[in-house]
Design an enzyme around this catalytic site. Structure first.
Site, PDB file in Angstrom:
ATOM      1  N   HIS A 188       0.786  -1.234   0.000  1.00  0.00           N
ATOM      2  CA  HIS A 188       0.000   0.000   0.000  1.00  0.00           C
ATOM      3  C   HIS A 188       0.819   1.285   0.000  1.00  0.00           C
ATOM      4  O   HIS A 188       0.437   2.279  -0.587  1.00  0.00           O
ATOM      5  CB  HIS A 188      -0.986   0.007   1.177  1.00  0.00           C
ATOM      6  CG  HIS A 188      -0.360   0.085   2.531  1.00  0.00           C
ATOM      7  ND1 HIS A 188       0.238  -0.997   3.132  1.00  0.00           N
ATOM      8  CD2 HIS A 188      -0.220   1.118   3.412  1.00  0.00           C
ATOM      9  CE1 HIS A 188       0.703  -0.646   4.318  1.00  0.00           C
ATOM     10  NE2 HIS A 188       0.443   0.629   4.512  1.00  0.00           N
ATOM     11  N   ASP A 189       1.989   1.282   0.630  1.00  0.00           N
ATOM     12  CA  ASP A 189       2.771   2.511   0.743  1.00  0.00           C
ATOM     13  C   ASP A 189       4.097   2.480  -0.026  1.00  0.00           C
ATOM     14  O   ASP A 189       5.022   3.226   0.310  1.00  0.00           O
ATOM     15  CB  ASP A 189       3.068   2.812   2.219  1.00  0.00           C
ATOM     16  CG  ASP A 189       1.971   3.651   2.872  1.00  0.00           C
ATOM     17  OD1 ASP A 189       1.167   4.263   2.148  1.00  0.00           O
ATOM     18  OD2 ASP A 189       1.920   3.685   4.121  1.00  0.00           O
ATOM     19  N   LYS A 192       5.949   5.703  -0.985  1.00  0.00           N
ATOM     20  CA  LYS A 192       6.695   6.541  -0.046  1.00  0.00           C
ATOM     21  C   LYS A 192       8.199   6.440  -0.254  1.00  0.00           C
ATOM     22  O   LYS A 192       8.958   7.249   0.290  1.00  0.00           O
ATOM     23  CB  LYS A 192       6.328   6.168   1.394  1.00  0.00           C
ATOM     24  CG  LYS A 192       4.952   6.677   1.808  1.00  0.00           C
ATOM     25  CD  LYS A 192       4.658   6.411   3.278  1.00  0.00           C
ATOM     26  CE  LYS A 192       3.311   7.011   3.677  1.00  0.00           C
ATOM     27  NZ  LYS A 192       2.983   6.723   5.100  1.00  0.00           N
ATOM     28  N   HIS A 217       2.421  10.189  -2.809  1.00  0.00           N
ATOM     29  CA  HIS A 217       2.936   8.821  -2.745  1.00  0.00           C
ATOM     30  C   HIS A 217       2.024   7.768  -3.389  1.00  0.00           C
ATOM     31  O   HIS A 217       2.542   6.772  -3.919  1.00  0.00           O
ATOM     32  CB  HIS A 217       3.320   8.433  -1.303  1.00  0.00           C
ATOM     33  CG  HIS A 217       2.202   8.030  -0.416  1.00  0.00           C
ATOM     34  ND1 HIS A 217       1.508   8.924   0.371  1.00  0.00           N
ATOM     35  CD2 HIS A 217       1.644   6.815  -0.169  1.00  0.00           C
ATOM     36  CE1 HIS A 217       0.597   8.281   1.062  1.00  0.00           C
ATOM     37  NE2 HIS A 217       0.644   6.999   0.756  1.00  0.00           N
ATOM     38  N   HIS A 251      -6.078   3.977  -1.129  1.00  0.00           N
ATOM     39  CA  HIS A 251      -6.248   3.695   0.297  1.00  0.00           C
ATOM     40  C   HIS A 251      -6.288   4.949   1.158  1.00  0.00           C
ATOM     41  O   HIS A 251      -6.523   4.864   2.364  1.00  0.00           O
ATOM     42  CB  HIS A 251      -5.163   2.723   0.803  1.00  0.00           C
ATOM     43  CG  HIS A 251      -3.796   3.300   0.912  1.00  0.00           C
ATOM     44  ND1 HIS A 251      -2.988   3.513  -0.178  1.00  0.00           N
ATOM     45  CD2 HIS A 251      -3.061   3.697   1.987  1.00  0.00           C
ATOM     46  CE1 HIS A 251      -1.828   4.009   0.212  1.00  0.00           C
ATOM     47  NE2 HIS A 251      -1.855   4.132   1.514  1.00  0.00           N
ATOM     48  N   HIS A 252      -6.083   6.144   0.544  1.00  0.00           N
ATOM     49  CA  HIS A 252      -6.243   7.405   1.280  1.00  0.00           C
ATOM     50  C   HIS A 252      -7.490   8.167   0.834  1.00  0.00           C
ATOM     51  O   HIS A 252      -7.680   9.323   1.237  1.00  0.00           O
ATOM     52  CB  HIS A 252      -5.003   8.287   1.124  1.00  0.00           C
ATOM     53  CG  HIS A 252      -3.847   7.843   1.968  1.00  0.00           C
ATOM     54  ND1 HIS A 252      -3.854   7.902   3.342  1.00  0.00           N
ATOM     55  CD2 HIS A 252      -2.646   7.306   1.622  1.00  0.00           C
ATOM     56  CE1 HIS A 252      -2.704   7.438   3.814  1.00  0.00           C
ATOM     57  NE2 HIS A 252      -1.960   7.060   2.788  1.00  0.00           N
ATOM     58  N   ASP A 280      -4.841   0.244   7.921  1.00  0.00           N
ATOM     59  CA  ASP A 280      -3.646   1.090   7.901  1.00  0.00           C
ATOM     60  C   ASP A 280      -3.733   2.173   8.962  1.00  0.00           C
ATOM     61  O   ASP A 280      -2.769   2.422   9.697  1.00  0.00           O
ATOM     62  CB  ASP A 280      -3.479   1.712   6.511  1.00  0.00           C
ATOM     63  CG  ASP A 280      -2.196   2.516   6.381  1.00  0.00           C
ATOM     64  OD1 ASP A 280      -1.166   2.100   6.953  1.00  0.00           O
ATOM     65  OD2 ASP A 280      -2.213   3.552   5.699  1.00  0.00           O
TER      66      ASP A 280
END
Length: 325
Positions: A188-189, A192, A217, A251-252, A280
């Protein structure tokens, strides 16, 4: 052996006939050609002479259970030839009772020349994909020694949540989809990795400009994923990467449409992204970060409930609380 069973030996596919103890009674020329074992040398031997370590135990359990009930069975075997090379095949086994004696007729069909290439069993394929996605995720965030623990916790929370939500809402999502979400959640990240460390690990509040950089990101992560996708010439990862893309990119997003980067709202946000969004945030709240203290589990649950229907899918929150509340 009766003439009726001998007729099977004239088939063009590989055929093996065994007794009720799975000892070889006869094989046809096609079986000899494929396996490399000569008929005269294996008569009376166990059919498992071609067994390899790569066929899953569950496959054998399923086969023996069906045969013991007197039922036909079909499945996939990864067997071993006489020269040690693997032989991938689809097999159908049918029981016959003749003169008070049980026999099993197995008909093999090779999978070696399928368009997709060498066959890999679903269980092994899923395992390989999961391991490779984990390595990709961790390598993209290697700067933070604590990140691996966070990623693995997110994956565990995702597993418990999606299984509970699938059951609780009677969604009937396939096992392949469920496994895709679980494996892909660890990515998911990955975007970053493109954010400067001075911003990513800044102990104080971010400026407006720094916040905009952090909010890039998901787009950076999708760019990484699409570069991988362009290099793939087959479908081995296609489903996983499609689900992973939704998770990385969305996801944000927030249930009320105030999230980023696309300001999607409600069910326009893919389910897999709504799932990972909840887990998360929960893990971030209950973990120590450079810019915040650790929250208690109760505080984090309270936050999810307060933002139920605002930031998060209310049904997903309810499913999470039913497991972890």
């Amino acid at each position: 052996m009766t003439e009726s069973l001998s007729l099977f030996l004239s088939l063009s596919d590989a055929v093996i006939i065994t007794d009720d103890r799975h000892h070889i009674v006869d094989v046809n020329p096609a079986y000899e050609a494929v396996t490399g074992f000569k008929r005269d040398t294996i008569l009376g031997a166990k059919a498992s002479i071609v067994k390899s370590q790569y066929t899953s135990r569950t496959t054998y359990v399923s086969m023996y259970d069906a045969l013991e009930r007197g039922e036909s069975w079909s499945g996939i075997f990864i067997n071993k030839k006489r020269n040690g090379k693997l032989w991938h095949s689809s097999i159908s086994i049918n029981p016959y009772r003749i003169d008070d004696q049980n026999y099993y007729v197995g008909i093999f069909r090779e999978l070696e020349h399928l368009e997709e290439g060498v066959y890999i069993g679903e269980e092994r394929r899923s395992s390989i994909q999961g391991v490779l996605l984990k390595v990709l995720a961790i390598s993209c965030e290697i700067r933070d020694p604590a990140i691996e623990d966070h990623l693995l916790r997110v994956q565990r929370y995702t597993e418990s949540l999606i299984n509970r939500h699938n059951e609780r809402q009677s969604l009937s999502r396939s096992e392949d989809y469920v496994q895709s979400v679980i494996h892909s959640s660890i990515l998911h990240d990955i975007g970053k990795s493109g954010i400067p460390e001075g911003i990513l690990y800044k102990p104080g509040p971010l400026t407006g400009y720094e916040r905009l950089i952090v909010e890039m990101h998901p787009l950076i992560g999708v760019d990484i994923l699409e570069k991988i996708d362009r290099e793939l010439s087959d479908s081995f990862f296609k489903t996983r990467l499609s689900v992973a893309r939704n998770i990385i990119l969305h996801h944000h997003e927030k249930w009320d449409g105030s999230g980023y980067p696309s300001k999607l709202a409600g069910t326009d946000i893919p389910l897999e992204a709504r799932i990972v969004s909840v887990v998360d945030v929960f893990d971030a709240l209950t973990s120590r970060r450079p810019y915040k203290d650790t929250w208690t589990k109760e505080q984090a649950i309270a936050y999810l409930l307060q933002n139920r229907g605002i930031a998060f899918d209310p049904d997903v929150v309810d499913s999470f609380v039913s497991v972890h509340g």
